[in-house]
Each structure stands twice: as C-alpha cells, then as structure tokens.
Design a protein around this motif. Sequence first.
Motif, PDB file in Angstrom:
ATOM      1  N   ARG A   1     -68.411 -51.752   8.595  1.00 36.54           N
ATOM      2  CA  ARG A   1     -69.163 -50.568   8.172  1.00 36.54           C
ATOM      3  C   ARG A   1     -68.425 -49.268   8.466  1.00 36.54           C
ATOM      4  N   LEU A   2     -67.356 -49.324   9.205  1.00 32.75           N
ATOM      5  CA  LEU A   2     -66.603 -48.119   9.541  1.00 32.75           C
ATOM      6  C   LEU A   2     -65.493 -47.810   8.543  1.00 32.75           C
ATOM      7  N   TYR A   3     -65.365 -48.619   7.512  1.00 36.13           N
ATOM      8  CA  TYR A   3     -64.270 -48.446   6.567  1.00 36.13           C
ATOM      9  C   TYR A   3     -64.772 -48.226   5.159  1.00 36.13           C
ATOM     10  N   THR A   4     -64.165 -47.253   4.462  1.00 33.52           N
ATOM     11  CA  THR A   4     -64.333 -47.238   3.020  1.00 33.52           C
ATOM     12  C   THR A   4     -63.501 -48.392   2.475  1.00 33.52           C
TER      13      THR A   4
ATOM     14  N   THR B   1     -67.857 -45.916  -0.499  1.00 30.49           N
ATOM     15  CA  THR B   1     -67.975 -45.295   0.815  1.00 30.49           C
ATOM     16  C   THR B   1     -68.569 -46.260   1.841  1.00 30.49           C
ATOM     17  N   LEU B   2     -68.611 -45.789   3.080  1.00 32.04           N
ATOM     18  CA  LEU B   2     -69.031 -46.622   4.205  1.00 32.04           C
ATOM     19  C   LEU B   2     -70.367 -47.311   3.967  1.00 32.04           C
TER      20      LEU B   2
ATOM     21  N   ASP C   1     -59.878 -48.416   4.382  1.00 34.17           N
ATOM     22  CA  ASP C   1     -59.440 -47.062   4.720  1.00 34.17           C
ATOM     23  C   ASP C   1     -60.350 -46.524   5.817  1.00 34.17           C
ATOM     24  N   LYS C   2     -59.752 -46.027   6.909  1.00 35.08           N
ATOM     25  CA  LYS C   2     -60.538 -45.484   8.014  1.00 35.08           C
ATOM     26  C   LYS C   2     -61.194 -44.156   7.659  1.00 35.08           C
ATOM     27  N   ALA C   3     -60.691 -43.481   6.648  1.00 35.36           N
ATOM     28  CA  ALA C   3     -61.247 -42.182   6.277  1.00 35.36           C
ATOM     29  C   ALA C   3     -62.669 -42.347   5.766  1.00 35.36           C
ATOM     30  N   THR C   4     -63.471 -41.314   5.981  1.00 35.81           N
ATOM     31  CA  THR C   4     -64.857 -41.369   5.519  1.00 35.81           C
ATOM     32  C   THR C   4     -65.010 -40.853   4.099  1.00 35.81           C
ATOM     33  N   THR C   5     -63.941 -40.225   3.585  1.00 37.75           N
ATOM     34  CA  THR C   5     -63.974 -39.772   2.193  1.00 37.75           C
ATOM     35  C   THR C   5     -63.150 -40.725   1.348  1.00 37.75           C
TER      36      THR C   5
END
Length: 124
Positions: free
Chosen positions: A30-33, A52-53, A99-103
């Motif tokens: 749940r922490l990854y896009t 997204t997440l 991807d660790k980014a939230t966007t």
Amino acid sequence: QVELVESGGGLGQAGGSLRLSCAMSGRTFRLYTMNWFRQTPGKERGFVAAITLGGGRTEYADSVKSRFTISRDGAKNTVYLQMNSLKPEDTAVYYCAADKATTLSTIHSTMNYWGKGTLVTVSS
C-alpha cells in the motif's frame, strides 16, 4: 527483498482481451504507486498505466486509454492490467514496476522496483 512477479501474458487475438497480474512481496504494497510499462526489441521501455497508493487515481498512455484498465487489490498485494480490444501493436514484454513516490510518474527511470516481465503477443 522486494519481488514483483508478473503473470497472465501469452497469445491474444486482435479485438480480444488479456489480464495481467503482478504480485508484490517483501514490502508494504500500500505504500507504493504501481505501474505497467512495456517494451519491444530495439525500443525504450514505455509507460502504459499507473495507479496511486489507494487506487483513487489512474493514468494511461494515450495509445491504451479507453482500452486498458489498471487496478489494485490491497488484500492480495496485486496490481492488474485488464487489456481489452487488443491490437497487434500491443505486442510487447510487459513489466510491472513499483514507485515509492506518492505522485504518479510515467518515467521508467524513477521506478524503484521491477518485475522480470511477461510477454504479450497479439495476432491479427
């Protein structure tokens, strides 16, 4: 150790459908896009879709918009790519990426983890 394992590739017919799956282990899903890219011989890996997440927002390449749908299941740590109205030009190796980014990003170099890919071949 993060592992992304794609499945569901194979031979499809033009106008038909295939569904790809990508299961994540080793990290908190749940922490990854989550993203799908594809690549054909001699070409750069290209963006297909991202989610997204929480799954509230998605983005698609113009070439697959309205035909492909990305979704995710947090209970199964899995992201899916439903591919409808397949075309021969969809033939490629499809890669799942986290991807660790939230966007959302459409750039393959920003992805943190990759699967090994699954081949999709669409016959005319």
